[in-house]
Design a protein around this motif. Structure first.
Motif, PDB file in Angstrom:
ATOM      1  N   SER A  67      11.035 -12.211  -0.425  1.00  0.00           N
ATOM      2  CA  SER A  67      10.550 -10.941  -0.967  1.00  0.00           C
ATOM      3  C   SER A  67      10.215 -11.088  -2.446  1.00  0.00           C
ATOM      4  CB  SER A  67      11.603  -9.847  -0.765  1.00  0.00           C
ATOM      5  OG  SER A  67      11.812  -9.597   0.608  1.00  0.00           O
ATOM      6  N   VAL A  70       6.903 -13.010  -2.693  1.00  0.00           N
ATOM      7  CA  VAL A  70       5.763 -12.153  -2.356  1.00  0.00           C
ATOM      8  C   VAL A  70       5.424 -11.206  -3.502  1.00  0.00           C
ATOM      9  CG1 VAL A  70       5.094 -10.201  -0.899  1.00  0.00           C
ATOM     10  CG2 VAL A  70       6.004 -12.269   0.139  1.00  0.00           C
ATOM     11  N   GLY A  77       1.874 -12.975   1.408  1.00  0.00           N
ATOM     12  CA  GLY A  77       2.381 -12.146   2.493  1.00  0.00           C
ATOM     13  C   GLY A  77       3.360 -12.890   3.371  1.00  0.00           C
ATOM     14  N   ARG A  95       5.674  -6.555   6.188  1.00  0.00           N
ATOM     15  CA  ARG A  95       5.970  -6.343   4.768  1.00  0.00           C
ATOM     16  C   ARG A  95       7.402  -5.843   4.642  1.00  0.00           C
ATOM     17  NH1 ARG A  95       0.854  -3.991   5.475  1.00  0.00           N
ATOM     18  NH2 ARG A  95      -0.846  -5.129   4.436  1.00  0.00           N
ATOM     19  N   GLU A  98       9.011  -2.496   6.245  1.00  0.00           N
ATOM     20  CA  GLU A  98       8.411  -2.021   7.489  1.00  0.00           C
ATOM     21  C   GLU A  98       9.416  -2.119   8.635  1.00  0.00           C
ATOM     22  OE1 GLU A  98       3.646  -2.877   6.839  1.00  0.00           O
ATOM     23  OE2 GLU A  98       4.822  -4.274   8.033  1.00  0.00           O
TER      24      GLU A  98
END
Length: 200
Positions: A67, A70, A77, A95, A98
């Motif tokens: 994370s 990203v 991604g 993501r 989500e």
């Protein structure tokens, strides 16, 4: 053949227990491994989409580190594996934040399925060798996904150093070696990329 399968089964059980004990007694090793993966990814300029996994059975948790990776660039991604009929495996975009749902293997997969093709696939291992062969759970999903050289992404196997299994199992004919191995000591290139004991 039966003897080989039995040996693999016994080795798998032994290494799973070893991993469980390490995760319980030394959680700092998993955090260190994840940080090595994040730092290494920053050196991979052609990697924008990473296929990873949601951890089960005390596998190292890479989500916080990925994370963070990203968040540094908008073009980056993540994707998660989804196993379908015949144990075929594809990746779907995901993501952080989500919704995830549990699949038949008790792993978490995206609720909304948007197929993706990662530049790099990160796979957890029960055990691994210096040549990049991984001992998984025995379903063969990764080998089937990687069998086409034309569409094969870069590959990174993830395991604890204590689960190194050189000489303890023989790769099967369908086993495909990974390109790199990440442990709590760092990320090591394999498959002839450089010396088997060089970490960085």
């Amino acid at each position: 053949m039966i003897n080989k399968l039995n040996r693999r089964k016994e080795l798998r059980a032994e290494l799973l227990e070893r991993r469980r004990q390490l995760a319980l007694q030394h959680p700092e090793l998993g955090a260190r491994l994840a940080e090595h993966v994040r730092a290494w990814l920053e050196t991979q300029e052609d990697v924008f989409l990473v296929g990873f996994y949601t951890p089960i059975h005390c596998e190292p948790d890479l989500l916080p580190a990925l994370s963070a990776w990203v968040s540094r660039k908008s073009a980056r991604g993540l994707a998660l594996p989804v196993v379908g009929r015949g144990k075929s495996m594809t990746y779907c975009l995901w993501r952080p934040g989500e919704e995830l749902v549990e699949d038949v293997f008790h792993t978490k997969v995206p609720r909304v399925k948007r197929q993706a093709f990662p530049d790099l696939v990160i796979a957890p291992c029960v055990g691994f060798t210096s040549q990049g062969f991984r001992l998984g759970y025995g379903a063969g999903c990764f080998d089937r996904m990687l069998e086409n050289p034309a569409s094969r992404p870069k590959t990174l196997a993830v395991a604890y150093e204590a689960c190194r299994a050189d000489g303890l199992f023989e790769p099967a004919a369908h086993d495909i070696p990974f390109d790199w191995v990440a442990t709590e000591l760092g990320v090591r290139p394999v498959s002839g990329r450089s010396g088997p004991d060089q970490y960085r």
